[in-house]
Design an enzyme around this catalytic site. Structure first.
Site, PDB file in Angstrom:
ATOM      1  N   SER A  88       0.386  -0.965  -0.179  1.00 43.85           N
ATOM      2  CA  SER A  88       0.353   0.141  -0.324  1.00 43.85           C
ATOM      3  C   SER A  88       1.087   1.679  -0.218  1.00 43.85           C
ATOM      4  O   SER A  88       2.555   1.160   0.172  1.00 43.85           O
ATOM      5  CB  SER A  88      -1.530  -0.437   1.078  1.00 43.85           C
ATOM      6  OG  SER A  88      -0.995   1.413   1.658  1.00 43.85           O
TER       7      SER A  88
ATOM      8  N   TYR B 256      -2.615  -1.238  10.556  1.00 42.99           N
ATOM      9  CA  TYR B 256      -2.017  -1.121   8.590  1.00 42.99           C
ATOM     10  C   TYR B 256      -1.083  -0.516   8.821  1.00 42.99           C
ATOM     11  O   TYR B 256      -0.317  -1.823   7.891  1.00 42.99           O
ATOM     12  CB  TYR B 256      -4.141   0.129   8.287  1.00 42.99           C
ATOM     13  CG  TYR B 256      -3.589  -1.241   6.635  1.00 42.99           C
ATOM     14  CD1 TYR B 256      -4.280  -1.712   5.962  1.00 42.99           C
ATOM     15  CD2 TYR B 256      -3.080   0.359   6.080  1.00 42.99           C
ATOM     16  CE1 TYR B 256      -4.619  -2.746   5.111  1.00 42.99           C
ATOM     17  CE2 TYR B 256      -3.469   0.004   3.884  1.00 42.99           C
ATOM     18  CZ  TYR B 256      -3.959  -0.577   4.186  1.00 42.99           C
ATOM     19  OH  TYR B 256      -4.374  -1.593   2.946  1.00 42.99           O
TER      20      TYR B 256
HETATM   21  P1  NAD Z   1     -11.041  -6.358  -0.296  1.00 40.21           P
HETATM   22  O1  NAD Z   1     -11.822  -6.247   0.739  1.00 40.21           O
HETATM   23  O2  NAD Z   1     -12.246  -6.272  -1.180  1.00 40.21           O
HETATM   24  O3  NAD Z   1      -9.851  -8.098  -0.232  1.00 40.21           O
HETATM   25  C1  NAD Z   1      -9.838  -7.940   0.797  1.00 40.21           C
HETATM   26  C2  NAD Z   1      -9.930  -9.070   0.361  1.00 40.21           C
HETATM   27  O4  NAD Z   1      -8.783 -10.358   1.239  1.00 40.21           O
HETATM   28  C3  NAD Z   1     -10.837  -9.952   0.795  1.00 40.21           C
HETATM   29  O5  NAD Z   1     -11.088 -10.673  -0.481  1.00 40.21           O
HETATM   30  C4  NAD Z   1     -10.657 -11.065   2.092  1.00 40.21           C
HETATM   31  O6  NAD Z   1     -11.979 -12.188   2.132  1.00 40.21           O
HETATM   32  C5  NAD Z   1      -9.398 -11.434   2.128  1.00 40.21           C
HETATM   33  N1  NAD Z   1      -9.865 -11.550   3.849  1.00 40.21           N
HETATM   34  C6  NAD Z   1      -9.242 -10.834   5.005  1.00 40.21           C
HETATM   35  N2  NAD Z   1      -9.195 -11.907   5.841  1.00 40.21           N
HETATM   36  C7  NAD Z   1      -8.796 -12.918   5.065  1.00 40.21           C
HETATM   37  C8  NAD Z   1      -7.977 -14.254   6.104  1.00 40.21           C
HETATM   38  N3  NAD Z   1      -8.012 -14.558   6.697  1.00 40.21           N
HETATM   39  N4  NAD Z   1      -7.643 -14.684   4.345  1.00 40.21           N
HETATM   40  C9  NAD Z   1      -7.853 -15.223   3.700  1.00 40.21           C
HETATM   41  N5  NAD Z   1      -8.400 -14.100   3.139  1.00 40.21           N
HETATM   42  C10 NAD Z   1      -8.860 -12.651   3.979  1.00 40.21           C
HETATM   43  O7  NAD Z   1     -10.471  -4.894   0.049  1.00 40.21           O
HETATM   44  P2  NAD Z   1      -9.421  -4.842  -1.461  1.00 40.21           P
HETATM   45  O8  NAD Z   1      -8.632  -3.602  -1.507  1.00 40.21           O
HETATM   46  O9  NAD Z   1      -8.828  -5.644  -2.667  1.00 40.21           O
HETATM   47  O10 NAD Z   1      -7.863  -5.340  -0.496  1.00 40.21           O
HETATM   48  C11 NAD Z   1      -6.801  -5.908  -1.417  1.00 40.21           C
HETATM   49  C12 NAD Z   1      -5.529  -5.641  -1.162  1.00 40.21           C
HETATM   50  O11 NAD Z   1      -5.132  -4.712  -1.377  1.00 40.21           O
HETATM   51  C13 NAD Z   1      -5.194  -5.854   0.880  1.00 40.21           C
HETATM   52  O12 NAD Z   1      -3.937  -6.067   1.028  1.00 40.21           O
HETATM   53  C14 NAD Z   1      -5.004  -4.248   0.906  1.00 40.21           C
HETATM   54  O13 NAD Z   1      -4.849  -3.739   1.987  1.00 40.21           O
HETATM   55  C15 NAD Z   1      -4.562  -3.284   0.075  1.00 40.21           C
HETATM   56  N6  NAD Z   1      -4.816  -2.403  -0.966  1.00 40.21           N
HETATM   57  C16 NAD Z   1      -5.810  -1.859  -1.051  1.00 40.21           C
HETATM   58  C17 NAD Z   1      -5.911  -0.667  -1.010  1.00 40.21           C
HETATM   59  C18 NAD Z   1      -7.309   0.478  -1.598  1.00 40.21           C
HETATM   60  O14 NAD Z   1      -7.995   1.555  -2.040  1.00 40.21           O
HETATM   61  N7  NAD Z   1      -8.701  -0.425  -2.346  1.00 40.21           N
HETATM   62  C19 NAD Z   1      -4.984   0.493  -1.510  1.00 40.21           C
HETATM   63  C20 NAD Z   1      -3.683  -0.105  -1.236  1.00 40.21           C
HETATM   64  C21 NAD Z   1      -3.962  -1.280  -0.892  1.00 40.21           C
END
Ligand code: NAD
Length: 270
Positions: free
Chosen positions: A155, A168
């Site tokens: 991130s 986080y």
């Molecule tokens: P999201 O909530 O759609 O995806 C997160 C996924 O992780 C979900 O499918 C959830 O079921 C899964 N998950 C949660 N706990 C789990 C566990 N114990 N075991 C297996 N799976 C698990 O959100 P996203 O935005 O798609 O996030 C995906 C990644 O991207 C994350 O690591 C997040 O930190 C990172 N990220 C997202 C953003 C953003 O703006 N959306 C920005 C920076 C980083």
């Protein structure tokens, strides 16, 4: 989506947290690029199955697999099932992640441990299992010039401190040093380890930051590109990092953030 089904032909991938958001898009793009994909999910079995069905309907190969990435026994079982199903693995995308936000002095140990456990320890556990298989199998030149590729989902908060989200931001800062240390250790074995650092991407994890016009306007003040990112922006970067097109890229973080890490608050017209 117009991707060459030959780019990752014959390669086997595992994407964690692939039942929604960024992980789902990455799984779909890897499959469209010719990889067979294991769709890890934690609790959204129906969504995961729908993604598998869609990939199969497009003549791709996929299966869904439940596991909590923070639990060592479940990660080991997930990898042994994936190896049983696919024979080997070439690409790991460690994407699963959560937020449990709190003011620092109110943050409970449970909130801290949950985020570190999934976001950081989960990536360690998955990377370790993937690396064992990469080392066992070695390079298959007809498949890829690398013995394996690991992509860590980081991130912009691996470098931007984030008040109210200490757990986080710490997990993402940790991913950076973990990723670089693994890359340094495994590079001589032709294993590449890189991170993607998304900025603000429209997914369920950060809905409150973009789901009203006011929230989105505030968010855009932080984004020089003046648009919130979408999951495809990240999926395209993941396909490139997984492919031999990025063969000389190792131990680096690719920021896909519309310029968020350019600190737009410091411009005159910020
Ligand atoms: P999201 O909530 O759609 O995806 C997160 C996924 O992780 C979900 O499918 C959830 O079921 C899964 N998950 C949660 N706990 C789990 C566990 N114990 N075991 C297996 N799976 C698990 O959100 P996203 O935005 O798609 O996030 C995906 C990644 O991207 C994350 O690591 C997040 O930190 C990172 N990220 C997202 C953003 C953003 O703006 N959306 C920005 C920076 C980083």
């Amino acid at each position: 989506m117009s991707y060459s089904p030959y780019l990752l032909k014959g390669q086997k991938a595992l994407v964690t947290g692939a039942s929604s958001g960024i992980g789902e898009a990455i799984a779909r793009y890897l499959a469209a690029s010719g990889a067979a994909v294991a769709i890890n999910y934690h609790s959204e079995a129906e969504s995961a199955q729908k993604i598998v069905d869609d990939i199969k309907a497009a003549n791709g190969e996929a299966f869904a697999i439940q596991a909590d990435v923070s639990k060592e026994d479940q990660v080991k079982a997930m990898f042994s099932l994936t190896l049983k199903q696919f024979g080997t693995i070439d690409i790991l995308v460690s994407n699963a992640g959560i937020q449990k936000d709190s003011a620092f002095i109110d943050m409970t140990l449970d909130q801290w441990n949950a985020v570190i456990g999934i976001n950081l320890t989960g990536q360690f556990l998955c990377a370790r299992e993937a690396a064992k298989e990469f080392l066992r199998r070695g390079v298959k030149p007809d498949i890829s010039c690398a013995a394996g590729k690991i992509i860590c989902m980081s991130s912009v908060h691996e470098v931007i401190p984030w008040a109210g989200h200490v757990n986080y931001a710490t997990s993402k800062g940790g991913i950076n040093m973990m990723m670089q240390s693994i890359a340094q250790e495994l590079a001589p074995h032709k294993i590449r380890v890189n991170s993607i650092a998304p900025g603000a991407i429209k997914t369920p994890i950060n809905k409150s930051a973009w789901d009203t016009p006011q929230a989105e306007a505030n968010l855009l003040k932080l984004i020089p590109a003046k648009r919130v990112g979408n999951v495809e922006d990240i999926a395209k970067a993941a396909v490139w990092l997984a492919s031999d097109d990025s063969d000389y890229v190792n131990g680096t973080t690719l920021f896909v953030d519309g310029g968020m890490t350019l600190y737009p608050g410091f411009t005159d017209n910020g």
